[in-house]
Design a protein around this motif. Sequence first.
Motif, PDB file in Angstrom:
ATOM      1  N   TYR A  74       0.791  -1.233   0.000  1.00 36.54           N
ATOM      2  CA  TYR A  74       0.000   0.000   0.000  1.00 36.54           C
ATOM      3  C   TYR A  74       0.825   1.285   0.000  1.00 36.54           C
ATOM      4  N   LEU A  75       2.096   1.231   0.399  1.00 36.65           N
ATOM      5  CA  LEU A  75       2.888   2.453   0.482  1.00 36.65           C
ATOM      6  C   LEU A  75       3.076   3.141  -0.879  1.00 36.65           C
ATOM      7  N   PRO A  76       3.202   2.412  -1.982  1.00 38.91           N
ATOM      8  CA  PRO A  76       3.341   3.107  -3.275  1.00 38.91           C
ATOM      9  C   PRO A  76       2.191   4.066  -3.581  1.00 38.91           C
ATOM     10  N   SER A  77       0.956   3.707  -3.202  1.00 40.03           N
ATOM     11  CA  SER A  77      -0.167   4.607  -3.466  1.00 40.03           C
ATOM     12  C   SER A  77      -0.048   5.881  -2.646  1.00 40.03           C
ATOM     13  N   VAL A  78       0.511   5.781  -1.431  1.00 36.89           N
ATOM     14  CA  VAL A  78       0.684   6.962  -0.581  1.00 36.89           C
ATOM     15  C   VAL A  78       1.744   7.887  -1.163  1.00 36.89           C
ATOM     16  N   LEU A  79       2.839   7.310  -1.632  1.00 34.09           N
ATOM     17  CA  LEU A  79       3.905   8.125  -2.215  1.00 34.09           C
ATOM     18  C   LEU A  79       3.419   8.834  -3.480  1.00 34.09           C
ATOM     19  N   ALA A  80       2.624   8.134  -4.281  1.00 36.83           N
ATOM     20  CA  ALA A  80       2.088   8.756  -5.495  1.00 36.83           C
ATOM     21  C   ALA A  80       1.163   9.914  -5.142  1.00 36.83           C
ATOM     22  N   ALA A  81       0.376   9.758  -4.079  1.00 36.82           N
ATOM     23  CA  ALA A  81      -0.530  10.836  -3.664  1.00 36.82           C
ATOM     24  C   ALA A  81       0.246  12.019  -3.105  1.00 36.82           C
ATOM     25  N   HIS A 133       7.782  14.470  15.050  1.00 37.54           N
ATOM     26  CA  HIS A 133       8.881  14.610  14.102  1.00 37.54           C
ATOM     27  C   HIS A 133       8.440  15.248  12.788  1.00 37.54           C
ATOM     28  N   ALA A 134       7.147  15.494  12.620  1.00 36.88           N
ATOM     29  CA  ALA A 134       6.649  16.028  11.349  1.00 36.88           C
ATOM     30  C   ALA A 134       7.132  17.457  11.121  1.00 36.88           C
ATOM     31  N   ARG A 135       7.302  17.828   9.859  1.00 35.40           N
ATOM     32  CA  ARG A 135       7.831  19.153   9.522  1.00 35.40           C
ATOM     33  C   ARG A 135       6.720  20.138   9.133  1.00 35.40           C
ATOM     34  N   HIS A 136       5.559  19.635   8.821  1.00 32.39           N
ATOM     35  CA  HIS A 136       4.499  20.499   8.306  1.00 32.39           C
ATOM     36  C   HIS A 136       3.418  20.741   9.355  1.00 32.39           C
ATOM     37  N   ASP A 137       2.619  21.784   9.091  1.00 28.58           N
ATOM     38  CA  ASP A 137       1.548  22.158  10.023  1.00 28.58           C
ATOM     39  C   ASP A 137       0.414  21.142  10.039  1.00 28.58           C
ATOM     40  N   ILE A 138       0.221  20.437   8.930  1.00 27.95           N
ATOM     41  CA  ILE A 138      -0.860  19.449   8.837  1.00 27.95           C
ATOM     42  C   ILE A 138      -0.235  18.064   8.747  1.00 27.95           C
ATOM     43  N   VAL A 139      -0.711  17.180   9.609  1.00 28.59           N
ATOM     44  CA  VAL A 139      -0.227  15.804   9.648  1.00 28.59           C
ATOM     45  C   VAL A 139      -1.375  14.871   9.274  1.00 28.59           C
ATOM     46  N   VAL A 140      -1.118  13.973   8.329  1.00 26.95           N
ATOM     47  CA  VAL A 140      -2.113  12.974   7.922  1.00 26.95           C
ATOM     48  C   VAL A 140      -1.685  11.633   8.501  1.00 26.95           C
ATOM     49  N   LEU A 141      -2.539  11.049   9.330  1.00 26.18           N
ATOM     50  CA  LEU A 141      -2.255   9.736   9.915  1.00 26.18           C
ATOM     51  C   LEU A 141      -2.956   8.665   9.096  1.00 26.18           C
ATOM     52  N   LEU A 142      -2.189   7.642   8.713  1.00 26.80           N
ATOM     53  CA  LEU A 142      -2.745   6.527   7.939  1.00 26.80           C
ATOM     54  C   LEU A 142      -2.366   5.207   8.583  1.00 26.80           C
ATOM     55  N   ASN A 143      -3.293   4.263   8.560  1.00 24.54           N
ATOM     56  CA  ASN A 143      -2.950   2.904   8.932  1.00 24.54           C
ATOM     57  C   ASN A 143      -2.048   2.307   7.857  1.00 24.54           C
ATOM     58  N   SER A 144      -1.266   1.327   8.241  1.00 26.19           N
ATOM     59  CA  SER A 144      -0.362   0.704   7.272  1.00 26.19           C
ATOM     60  C   SER A 144      -1.114  -0.143   6.250  1.00 26.19           C
ATOM     61  N   ASP A 145      -2.375  -0.464   6.534  1.00 20.96           N
ATOM     62  CA  ASP A 145      -3.166  -1.263   5.590  1.00 20.96           C
ATOM     63  C   ASP A 145      -4.131  -0.380   4.806  1.00 20.96           C
ATOM     64  N   MET A 146      -3.726   0.861   4.554  1.00 21.22           N
ATOM     65  CA  MET A 146      -4.594   1.823   3.871  1.00 21.22           C
ATOM     66  C   MET A 146      -4.053   2.107   2.465  1.00 21.22           C
ATOM     67  N   ARG A 147      -4.911   1.908   1.469  1.00 19.44           N
ATOM     68  CA  ARG A 147      -4.594   2.305   0.093  1.00 19.44           C
ATOM     69  C   ARG A 147      -5.358   3.587  -0.203  1.00 19.44           C
ATOM     70  N   VAL A 148      -4.689   4.557  -0.815  1.00 22.75           N
ATOM     71  CA  VAL A 148      -5.310   5.868  -0.992  1.00 22.75           C
ATOM     72  C   VAL A 148      -5.465   6.170  -2.479  1.00 22.75           C
ATOM     73  N   GLU A 149      -6.463   6.988  -2.793  1.00 28.19           N
ATOM     74  CA  GLU A 149      -6.614   7.510  -4.148  1.00 28.19           C
ATOM     75  C   GLU A 149      -5.503   8.531  -4.413  1.00 28.19           C
ATOM     76  N   ARG A 150      -5.140   8.658  -5.668  1.00 29.24           N
ATOM     77  CA  ARG A 150      -4.034   9.546  -6.022  1.00 29.24           C
ATOM     78  C   ARG A 150      -4.324  10.992  -5.620  1.00 29.24           C
TER      79      ARG A 150
END
Length: 783
Positions: A74-81, A133-150
Motif C-alpha cells: 500500500y505504500l506506493p499509493s501513498v507516495l504517489a498521492a 517529528h513532522a515538519r508540516h503544520d498538517i499531519v495525515v495519519l494513515l494505517n499501514s493497511d490503507m490504500r489511498v486515491e491519487r
Amino acid sequence: MRRSLQAAWRIVKNLPLAFLTPFLLIFSGIALFCSDLLLRLLPRKPPPGDTAPRPGAASIVIPNWIGRDLLEKYLPSVLAAAEQCPGSEVIVVDNGSTDGSAPFLLERFPSVRLIALERNLGFGGGANEGVRHARHDIVVLLNSDMRVERDFLKPLLAGFTDEQVFAVSCQIYFSDPNKKREETGLTEGWWQQGALRVAHRIEPGITEPYPCFYGGGGSCAFDRKKFLSLGGFDELLRPFYLEDTDLGYLAWKRGWKVLYQPASVVYHEHRGTIGRRFRDAYIQSVLKKNFILFAWKNIHEPARLLSHFFFIWSTSMVSWIAGDSPERSNFAAIARAALQLPRAIRSRARARSLAVISDTEAFRRPLGGHFRDTFARLDPEPLRVLFVSPYPICPPTHGGGVFMYQTVRELARLCELHLIVLLDYAREQEAHAELEQICASVEYVVRTEPRQKAIGSPEPHAVREFRTRDLAWLIHRQIYLKRIDVLQLEYTVLGQYAGRFRRIPSILFEHDVYFQSIARRLPFIKSPGERLQACWEYLRAIRYELRMLTRPDRVQVCSKENADYLESFLPELRGRIDWQFRAGIDTSRYEFRPSGREPFTMLFLGSFRHLPNVEALDWFLKRVLPKIRAAEPRARLVVIGSDPPPRHSLPGSEAVELIGFVEDVREPLARYSVFVCPILSGSGVRVKLLEAFAAGIPVVSTRLGAEGLAAEDGEICALADDPEGFAGRVIGLLQHPDKAAELARRARAHVAATRDMRAMTAKLIESYRRELERMRGRSGILR
C-alpha cells in the motif's frame, strides 16, 4: 444441558468479581469526584488563541508494527498521492517490528523518513512520535493497511478553512467491495444509558465537508499544533481503539471542529494489523475497558457520570447472568479499568483543564444542525424552511393532512421550502410527485416495523414509535446542507426533535392537544380495563407533553381555546403560542354552492383511523339518526373517509350509504344537503368544518366539534350536544333549504375572512422572520 452448565460455570467463575466490582465502582466514583473538587480550587489559565495551519503541504505519518507486507502493498499509493502536493513528506514510524520492516523501507523506499523505535508503543504511541517529528503544520495519519486515491490529499488540506478546524477525515471504503461498510469516516457519537455510543454513517448525499464526531486515527488529517496541545493519543487507552474517538471529543470540548471530507477517498483492509495479531475476545475486552475509561476521563457533568456508574454495574450484572454481549459492560472490564484509575485521574484533570464547553454542548456540535447554528454565517435571504411531517401529506386523507398539504403549497410560493415526509410504505412516495415539483427538496423516511407497546414506559407509545436516530440524523443533515433557517415540526410526536438552537427557530404545530384529547374520551369508555389503560395513557401524555412543549421556540395550535388550555398548565408559554397561522384552508379551491343540492341527504366525513371519528359516527347512528328518520323518513346518511368500518357493523344500514375513501372531497361537499359533525372527543380544529363552510354545505355540529370556529348556535352553523337537539337541527335544515343556504353564506364569508390559508401563510412567514430577528439579536441584517 450443556448451555445450562456453561451458564452455571460463568456465574460461579465471576462470583468474586460480582462482589468486588460494587466497591471498585464506589471507590472510583469517589476518587473522580475528589479530583474534580481539587481541580476547581486551582486557578485556571485561559486557553491560548488559535491559528490556522498552512495548507500547502502535509506530513503523512504511518505507524507500523510487523507490517512489511502491508507497506510493500500500500505504500506506493501513498507516495504517489504525496507527489500531488509538492513538499509533502511520508514518515513511517516502526514500532520495534521483528519482520525486517525497517531495513526493507530503507532499501525499497529511500524517500520515506523512517523513525525506528526500539519497542512497540502501540498505534497511539507510534503516531504521537510521528507527529512530533513532522515538519508540516498538517499531519495525515494513515494505517499501514490503507490504500489511498491519487488525489486524496488535496481535499483534506482544503478542509482546513479557518483556525477552529482541528481535523479533517477521509471517506473510507474497504478493499473488498463485497464487505459491509462498517466504517466510512462519517462518524457519529451519542450518550445512551450511561455510555458513549459511536457509529459510522453511509451518506452518498453528502458531497461537501460535513461535521463528524471524530476523525479516524488511521485515515485523517490533523492540525499538528492542536494535536500536540491536546497531548496526542492518550496512553491511557493502550494498546488500541478509542484513542481517536477520545481525541475528537477533546477537540470538540476545546471548541474546535472535526470535519468529514467525502472527496478524500481511502481503502481500508479492516483490522488488517490488529485483527490478525490478536484474538477477537481480547479485542472486545480492550474495547469494553476503554469505553469505561473514556467516561472516567471525559465525562464531567455529574448527572452523566452518575448514570454511567449505574448502568455499567447494572449491565455487567446482566452479562453475568445472561452472558456477555458487545453492547454491555462486564465485571472484568470494570476491574481492568479500575487498575488504571490513577492514570485515568491524571488524564481527567488534563481534559478538564482543556475544556471550554460542556459535555452536552460537545455532543451537540457535531450534529449538522447544531454545527450550522454554532459556526455558520446565517444570511437572511432567501428564507429557507425545513418542514417535517410524521405522516404522508398526499393524498390528504385526514384533517391534519389537509392543513399540511395546503400550508406546504402556500409556503412553497413564499420561501425556499424543504420537506421531510415519513411514510408507512415506499409506494406512498409516488403520490407526492406534485410536492416534488414545487419544493426545493423532498426527502422520505419509510418507517420500519413499529415498536412494541411498552405498557410500563413513562412515555406515550406514539412518541416512542416515532423516535429514530435516522430521522434525527436526516433533520440535522438537511439543516446543514440546505442552509435551513427555520425548522417546522408537525404533531406532538415530533416535538422530541425540536433542537435547542441559538439562532435557528424550532417551531411545533400541535394539531391537537394530545392529553386533552384523551381526557375528553374518558367519559365514553365503558370497559374498566380500557378505561384504566386510557387513564395511564393520559398520565403518560400529560407528563410528556408538558415537558416537551418547553423545548420548541414557538408552539402553534389550532385555536385560541387550545392556546388558553395549554397556558393554564404552562404559564411560561405565554407569548410563545400562535393560533392564527396554521388551521386554515385555501378557500379558492372550493366552489361555493349554497343551493342545488341533493335533498334530504346528510354527509359524515372523517378518517376512521382517528378514534373520535369512530365514536362520533357510532353515537350519531345509534342516538341521532333514528330520531331524524322518524321525523323525515326520506333522510339518508352518506359516510366518506379512509379506513371505514365494515358495512354490516353500521346500525340502521338501510339509511346509510358507505362510500369510504375518495380522492377529492370537494365533490361530495358540493353534492349533499347537510354536513353533520357529531364529534364528542378530541382537540384542535376540525378541518372538515372549514371545508364544509367553504363549499357552502350547511353544518350541524356538537360544540366540541366546532371548538375554535363557532360558539353561537345558528351564527355560522347549528350547534347541539344532545341527540334530540342535534336531530332537530338537522331536520330543520333538511326541510328548510332557504334557511340552510343563508347559514352556508354566513359560514363561507366567515371562513374566507378568518381562515383563508393564503392569508394565514403570509402571516406565518412574517412570524418566522420575527422569531429569526428575536433569536439572532438584531432587526436588520441577520447573521
